[in-house]
Motif scaffolding. Structure first.
Motif, PDB file in Angstrom:
ATOM      1  N   ILE A  57       0.831  -1.211   0.000  1.00 41.51           N
ATOM      2  CA  ILE A  57       0.000   0.000   0.000  1.00 41.51           C
ATOM      3  C   ILE A  57       0.861   1.253   0.000  1.00 41.51           C
ATOM      4  O   ILE A  57       0.500   2.274  -0.592  1.00 41.51           O
ATOM      5  N   SER A  58       2.035   1.187   0.665  1.00 37.46           N
ATOM      6  CA  SER A  58       2.907   2.363   0.709  1.00 37.46           C
ATOM      7  C   SER A  58       3.426   2.751  -0.667  1.00 37.46           C
ATOM      8  O   SER A  58       3.911   3.868  -0.859  1.00 37.46           O
ATOM      9  N   LEU A  59       3.349   1.841  -1.626  1.00 38.66           N
ATOM     10  CA  LEU A  59       3.791   2.126  -2.992  1.00 38.66           C
ATOM     11  C   LEU A  59       2.646   2.592  -3.883  1.00 38.66           C
ATOM     12  O   LEU A  59       2.831   2.737  -5.097  1.00 38.66           O
ATOM     13  N   HIS A  60       1.491   2.837  -3.291  1.00 38.71           N
ATOM     14  CA  HIS A  60       0.307   3.247  -4.043  1.00 38.71           C
ATOM     15  C   HIS A  60      -0.294   4.514  -3.451  1.00 38.71           C
ATOM     16  O   HIS A  60      -0.020   4.869  -2.298  1.00 38.71           O
ATOM     17  N   GLU A  61      -1.106   5.155  -4.231  1.00 44.30           N
ATOM     18  CA  GLU A  61      -1.946   6.255  -3.749  1.00 44.30           C
ATOM     19  C   GLU A  61      -3.361   5.706  -3.583  1.00 44.30           C
ATOM     20  O   GLU A  61      -3.975   5.260  -4.550  1.00 44.30           O
ATOM     21  N   TRP A  62      -3.823   5.743  -2.334  1.00 42.17           N
ATOM     22  CA  TRP A  62      -5.127   5.139  -2.066  1.00 42.17           C
ATOM     23  C   TRP A  62      -5.789   5.831  -0.889  1.00 42.17           C
ATOM     24  O   TRP A  62      -5.155   6.081   0.138  1.00 42.17           O
ATOM     25  N   SER A  63      -7.050   6.141  -1.056  1.00 33.78           N
ATOM     26  CA  SER A  63      -7.846   6.678   0.035  1.00 33.78           C
ATOM     27  C   SER A  63      -8.615   5.541   0.680  1.00 33.78           C
ATOM     28  O   SER A  63      -9.236   4.722  -0.010  1.00 33.78           O
ATOM     29  N   MET A  64      -8.594   5.501   1.998  1.00 34.47           N
ATOM     30  CA  MET A  64      -9.302   4.428   2.705  1.00 34.47           C
ATOM     31  C   MET A  64     -10.811   4.563   2.602  1.00 34.47           C
ATOM     32  O   MET A  64     -11.538   3.672   3.015  1.00 34.47           O
ATOM     33  N   PHE A  65     -11.267   5.680   2.058  1.00 36.31           N
ATOM     34  CA  PHE A  65     -12.701   5.870   1.873  1.00 36.31           C
ATOM     35  C   PHE A  65     -13.188   5.282   0.555  1.00 36.31           C
ATOM     36  O   PHE A  65     -14.363   5.395   0.216  1.00 36.31           O
ATOM     37  N   THR A  66     -12.280   4.662  -0.201  1.00 40.25           N
ATOM     38  CA  THR A  66     -12.616   4.032  -1.472  1.00 40.25           C
ATOM     39  C   THR A  66     -12.181   2.573  -1.444  1.00 40.25           C
ATOM     40  O   THR A  66     -11.346   2.186  -0.610  1.00 40.25           O
ATOM     41  N   PRO A  67     -12.690   1.734  -2.354  1.00 38.92           N
ATOM     42  CA  PRO A  67     -12.275   0.328  -2.386  1.00 38.92           C
ATOM     43  C   PRO A  67     -10.786   0.187  -2.661  1.00 38.92           C
ATOM     44  O   PRO A  67     -10.175   1.025  -3.341  1.00 38.92           O
ATOM     45  N   ILE A  68     -10.194  -0.878  -2.137  1.00 37.94           N
ATOM     46  CA  ILE A  68      -8.762  -1.094  -2.295  1.00 37.94           C
ATOM     47  C   ILE A  68      -8.388  -1.356  -3.751  1.00 37.94           C
ATOM     48  O   ILE A  68      -7.230  -1.173  -4.151  1.00 37.94           O
ATOM     49  N   THR A  69      -9.362  -1.757  -4.557  1.00 33.55           N
ATOM     50  CA  THR A  69      -9.085  -2.002  -5.977  1.00 33.55           C
ATOM     51  C   THR A  69      -8.813  -0.713  -6.739  1.00 33.55           C
ATOM     52  O   THR A  69      -8.354  -0.762  -7.886  1.00 33.55           O
ATOM     53  N   GLU A  70      -9.089   0.443  -6.132  1.00 35.44           N
ATOM     54  CA  GLU A  70      -8.861   1.721  -6.796  1.00 35.44           C
ATOM     55  C   GLU A  70      -7.502   2.327  -6.460  1.00 35.44           C
ATOM     56  O   GLU A  70      -7.271   3.523  -6.669  1.00 35.44           O
ATOM     57  N   MET A  71      -6.584   1.525  -5.937  1.00 34.45           N
ATOM     58  CA  MET A  71      -5.240   2.030  -5.656  1.00 34.45           C
ATOM     59  C   MET A  71      -4.513   2.376  -6.957  1.00 34.45           C
ATOM     60  O   MET A  71      -4.653   1.670  -7.952  1.00 34.45           O
ATOM     61  N   ASN A  72      -3.721   3.428  -6.901  1.00 38.51           N
ATOM     62  CA  ASN A  72      -2.920   3.847  -8.053  1.00 38.51           C
ATOM     63  C   ASN A  72      -1.436   3.733  -7.712  1.00 38.51           C
ATOM     64  O   ASN A  72      -0.992   4.227  -6.676  1.00 38.51           O
TER      65      ASN A  72
END
Length: 314
Positions: A57-72
């Motif tokens: 996760i530290s290598l991605h941009e992700w908001s915890m308010f969205t599904p984990i599949t939406e990580m960038n």
């Protein structure tokens, strides 16, 4: 069963146990793996997998308010921008001060109390040890309730005692100059009993003959402590030092319950900043990068202490 002949006067034949068959060793290895598998599965599920996920996760941009599949995917960008936020820099500084003060106060004080509880032949030492250790096993929330009243302005015991001697008490948890120190005092009081018990256990491993020989040679208490107690207790002291570092750098409960990082960010620690970034702001990637950095700092300090101990034992 084979025999071994011992040369010399009065030589004799002594029996020597035959080596175990390899098939039997393999069987024992399978049974050991079978009995250890539940513990290994639990460790893998609840420790290793979350650690790997945190790094991913530290290598991605992700908001915890969205599904984990939406990580960038952003690579090391979260690590590169780690020091761009002033709140994180302040949290790292506060954590460093908190850790150093906790170690400087706790380790020498714990050693002093451990020696006072071990060497004098006094009754009731066991009861004192139990009382000291009870501060560690009592739930933090219960201790926080007590200390929030101790630190209470106006009617708290500390403020009342200072007012009785004509000293204006500070705002223990509301003054930015005193809030962090107040948390250090809280941490020392809570954890001291645990470290004292560890040090007393270490003192029991030192042969008393060494102290008796030192007394015969005319060595005083200070000389005995410096030349016998501390060198013979170095492994326990290093372990206590490492545990103090880990417990201090991971502090969270007192901050969340007493100050919530305030006032003016004076008690904001790395652990609290991780929680706030992830669950309040939804910055899962940045908070994970901060968590990985915190974990690596613990690994580095532990490795350095291990190398130092290995070098001293040679």
């Amino acid at each position: 069963m084979t025999t071994v002949k011992i040369a010399g006067e009065g030589a004799a034949l002594l029996p020597r146990r035959a080596p175990r068959p390899k098939s039997r060793q393999k069987g024992q290895g399978r049974w050991s793996a079978l009995f250890l598998s539940p513990a290994l599965i639990v460790i893998g599920v609840f420790t290793l997998i979350p650690m790997v996920m945190t790094f991913v996760i530290s290598l991605h941009e992700w908001s915890m308010f969205t599904p984990i599949t939406e990580m960038n995917w952003v690579g090391l960008e979260n690590y590169e921008t780690l020091f761009d936020d002033s709140n994180r820099i302040q949290a790292m500084g506060n954590t460093a001060i908190y850790v150093v003060l906790s170690i400087v106060i706790t380790v020498p004080l714990g050693l002093l109390i451990a020696m006072l509880l071990y060497f004098p032949k006094l009754k009731g030492k066991g009861l004192v040890r139990v009382i000291l250790f009870s501060t560690y096993v009592i739930p933090t929330i219960a201790i926080v309730i007590i200390w929030s009243n101790i630190y209470a302005p106006g009617y708290g015991p500390l403020s009342t005692m200072l007012q009785a001697i004509g000293v204006t008490p500070p705002g223990w948890l509301s003054d930015p100059s005193w809030a962090l120190i107040s948390l250090v005092i809280f941490n020392v009081w809570q954890m001291l009993g645990y470290y004292v018990i560890l040090l007393v256990a270490g003192l029991t491993q030192i042969p008393e003959d060494l102290y008796e020989a030192a007394k015969i040679d005319g060595a005083g208490l200070v000389r005995q402590t410096w030349s016998i107690t501390i060198p013979m207790l170095n492994k326990t002291l290093v372990f206590v030092l490492l545990m103090t570092f880990i417990n201090s750098i991971q502090v969270f409960d007192p901050i969340y319950l007493l100050t919530q990082g305030g006032p003016a960010g004076s008690t904001n620690m790395v652990s609290y900043e991780i929680q706030r970034s992830a669950f309040s702001y939804g910055l899962a990637g940045e908070s994970s990068a901060l968590a990985v950095t915190l974990f690596m700092s613990i690994v580095v300090v532990g490795a350095v202490l291990g190398i130092v101990m290995k070098g001293r034992n040679k």
